[in-house]
Design a protein around this motif. Structure first.
Motif, PDB file in Angstrom:
ATOM      1  N   SER A 121       0.881  -1.244  -0.034  1.00  0.00           N
ATOM      2  CA  SER A 121       0.079  -0.063  -0.076  1.00  0.00           C
ATOM      3  C   SER A 121       0.762   1.235  -0.126  1.00  0.00           C
ATOM      4  N   ILE A 122       0.347   2.188  -0.639  1.00  0.00           N
ATOM      5  CA  ILE A 122       0.877   3.635  -0.609  1.00  0.00           C
ATOM      6  C   ILE A 122       0.051   4.511  -0.228  1.00  0.00           C
ATOM      7  N   LYS A 123       0.488   5.306   0.935  1.00  0.00           N
ATOM      8  CA  LYS A 123      -0.577   6.299   1.713  1.00  0.00           C
ATOM      9  C   LYS A 123      -0.293   7.741   0.989  1.00  0.00           C
ATOM     10  N   CYS A 124      -1.482   8.432   0.971  1.00  0.00           N
ATOM     11  CA  CYS A 124      -1.506   9.859   0.384  1.00  0.00           C
ATOM     12  C   CYS A 124      -2.280  10.733   1.340  1.00  0.00           C
ATOM     13  N   GLU A 125      -1.850  11.811   1.897  1.00  0.00           N
ATOM     14  CA  GLU A 125      -2.538  12.742   2.655  1.00  0.00           C
ATOM     15  C   GLU A 125      -2.326  14.136   1.965  1.00  0.00           C
ATOM     16  N   GLN A 126      -3.466  14.796   2.139  1.00  0.00           N
ATOM     17  CA  GLN A 126      -3.397  16.408   1.624  1.00  0.00           C
ATOM     18  C   GLN A 126      -4.179  17.051   3.076  1.00  0.00           C
ATOM     19  N   ASN A 127      -3.484  18.235   2.901  1.00  0.00           N
ATOM     20  CA  ASN A 127      -3.835  19.212   4.085  1.00  0.00           C
ATOM     21  C   ASN A 127      -4.478  20.446   3.591  1.00  0.00           C
ATOM     22  N   LEU A 128      -4.735  20.500   2.089  1.00  0.00           N
ATOM     23  CA  LEU A 128      -4.989  21.870   1.702  1.00  0.00           C
ATOM     24  C   LEU A 128      -6.743  21.811   1.573  1.00  0.00           C
ATOM     25  N   HIS A 157      -8.658  20.123  -0.219  1.00  0.00           N
ATOM     26  CA  HIS A 157      -9.418  19.873  -1.611  1.00  0.00           C
ATOM     27  C   HIS A 157     -10.376  18.752  -1.509  1.00  0.00           C
ATOM     28  N   ASP A 158     -11.110  18.839  -2.668  1.00  0.00           N
ATOM     29  CA  ASP A 158     -12.378  17.693  -2.429  1.00  0.00           C
ATOM     30  C   ASP A 158     -11.960  16.629  -3.652  1.00  0.00           C
ATOM     31  N   THR A 159     -10.751  16.822  -4.218  1.00  0.00           N
ATOM     32  CA  THR A 159     -10.640  15.609  -5.270  1.00  0.00           C
ATOM     33  C   THR A 159      -9.383  15.316  -5.180  1.00  0.00           C
ATOM     34  N   MET A 160      -9.006  13.887  -5.233  1.00  0.00           N
ATOM     35  CA  MET A 160      -7.673  13.271  -5.148  1.00  0.00           C
ATOM     36  C   MET A 160      -7.492  12.490  -6.031  1.00  0.00           C
ATOM     37  N   TYR A 161      -6.123  12.276  -6.412  1.00  0.00           N
ATOM     38  CA  TYR A 161      -6.016  11.363  -7.681  1.00  0.00           C
ATOM     39  C   TYR A 161      -4.459  10.581  -7.557  1.00  0.00           C
ATOM     40  N   TRP A 162      -4.549   9.539  -8.182  1.00  0.00           N
ATOM     41  CA  TRP A 162      -3.441   8.561  -8.266  1.00  0.00           C
ATOM     42  C   TRP A 162      -2.815   8.543  -9.951  1.00  0.00           C
ATOM     43  N   ASN A 203     -13.655  12.038  -5.768  1.00  0.00           N
ATOM     44  CA  ASN A 203     -14.300  13.243  -5.362  1.00  0.00           C
ATOM     45  C   ASN A 203     -15.323  12.885  -4.198  1.00  0.00           C
ATOM     46  N   ASN A 204     -15.224  13.593  -3.121  1.00  0.00           N
ATOM     47  CA  ASN A 204     -16.251  13.337  -2.132  1.00  0.00           C
ATOM     48  C   ASN A 204     -16.601  12.023  -1.820  1.00  0.00           C
ATOM     49  N   PRO A 215     -10.388   6.885   3.000  1.00  0.00           N
ATOM     50  CA  PRO A 215     -11.219   6.807   4.431  1.00  0.00           C
ATOM     51  C   PRO A 215     -11.962   8.216   4.755  1.00  0.00           C
ATOM     52  N   ASP A 216     -11.253   9.025   4.285  1.00  0.00           N
ATOM     53  CA  ASP A 216     -11.960  10.536   4.328  1.00  0.00           C
ATOM     54  C   ASP A 216     -11.279  11.452   3.077  1.00  0.00           C
ATOM     55  N   LYS A 217     -11.938  12.779   3.162  1.00  0.00           N
ATOM     56  CA  LYS A 217     -11.762  13.601   2.023  1.00  0.00           C
ATOM     57  C   LYS A 217     -10.297  13.837   2.074  1.00  0.00           C
ATOM     58  N   ALA A 218      -9.427  13.804   3.060  1.00  0.00           N
ATOM     59  CA  ALA A 218      -8.072  14.230   3.173  1.00  0.00           C
ATOM     60  C   ALA A 218      -7.063  13.163   2.614  1.00  0.00           C
TER      61      ALA A 218
END
Lengths: 111, 109
Positions: A20-27, A29-34, A50-51, A69-72
């Motif tokens: 697994s690779i983890k990603c977290e954003q503290n901006l 934002h409502d959309t995340m990508y790989w 997205n959401n 697990p959540d938006k972040a």
């Protein structure tokens, strides 16, 4: 105060393993990508969330599964790793219609 | 479907020479265009977006809807400009984001 952080930075493992690779954003934002960047530097979108809904799923093998697990957070789980999975994987995030912010990448090497 | 092409995989210029990185797109609506830069072993960073019409690190890009192009230009290349450059298109309010294949710019001393 890294905006988009992904761990680990390097991942070396054997064929057939699950990782697994983890990603977290503290901006906020409502959309995340790989994205997957191959050895020729070609950048291919794999998933976006997205959401907490999957809205893009380019024809990647079902061995790859995004989990949010959540938006972040948007984690990437890979089953039964193959040699061809060796690449740099980038996480990114954005607000709708706005530019994407990228993480530093995870260099995955399959032995 | 939207598509972004960058015809040059590699572009080499000498320091101080002008540089133009080509980008063409296909999209039936009104897209938003971006240029991203990736320095060696680093993350992709936003360089320009067409709606801001600004110059970053001496680079400019103009959206030409007639030619469906968004070429990136700099009048005098510097060695530190050596990097991968990706043109990208956003359609439908960002829900479809497409990157071009990238152009590697090499600025020679």
């Amino acid at each position: 105060d890294t905006a988009v952080s992904q761990t680990p930075k390097y991942l070396v493992t054997q064929m057939g393993n699950d990782k697994s690779i983890k990603c977290e954003q503290n901006l906020g934002h409502d959309t995340m990508y790989w994205y997957k960047q191959d050895s020729k530097k070609f950048l291919k979108i794999m998933f976006s969330y997205n959401n907490k809904e999957l809205i893009i799923n380019e024809t990647v093998p079902n061995r790859f599964s995004p989990k949010s697990p959540d938006k972040a957070h948007l984690n990437l789980h890979i089953n039964s790793l193959e040699l061809g999975d060796s690449a740099v994987y980038f996480c990114a995030s954005s607000l709708e219609g706005q530019p994407q912010h990228f993480g530093d990448g995870t260099r995955l090497s399959i032995l | 479907a939207q598509r972004v092409t960058q015809p040059e995989k590699l572009l080499s210029v000498f320091k101080g020479a002008p540089v133009e990185l080509k980008c063409n797109y296909s999209y039936s609506g009104s897209p938003e265009l971006f240029w991203y830069v990736q320095y060696s072993r680093q993350r992709l960073q936003l360089l320009l977006r067409h709606i801001s019409r600004e110059s970053i690190k001496g680079f400019t890009a103009d959206l030409n809807k007639g030619e469906t192009s968004f070429h990136l230009k700099k009048p005098f290349a510097q060695e530190e400009d050596s990097a991968m450059y990706y043109c990208a298109l956003s359609a439908l309010r960002g829900q479809n984001f497409v990157f071009g294949p990238g152009t590697r710019l090499s600025v020679l001393p």
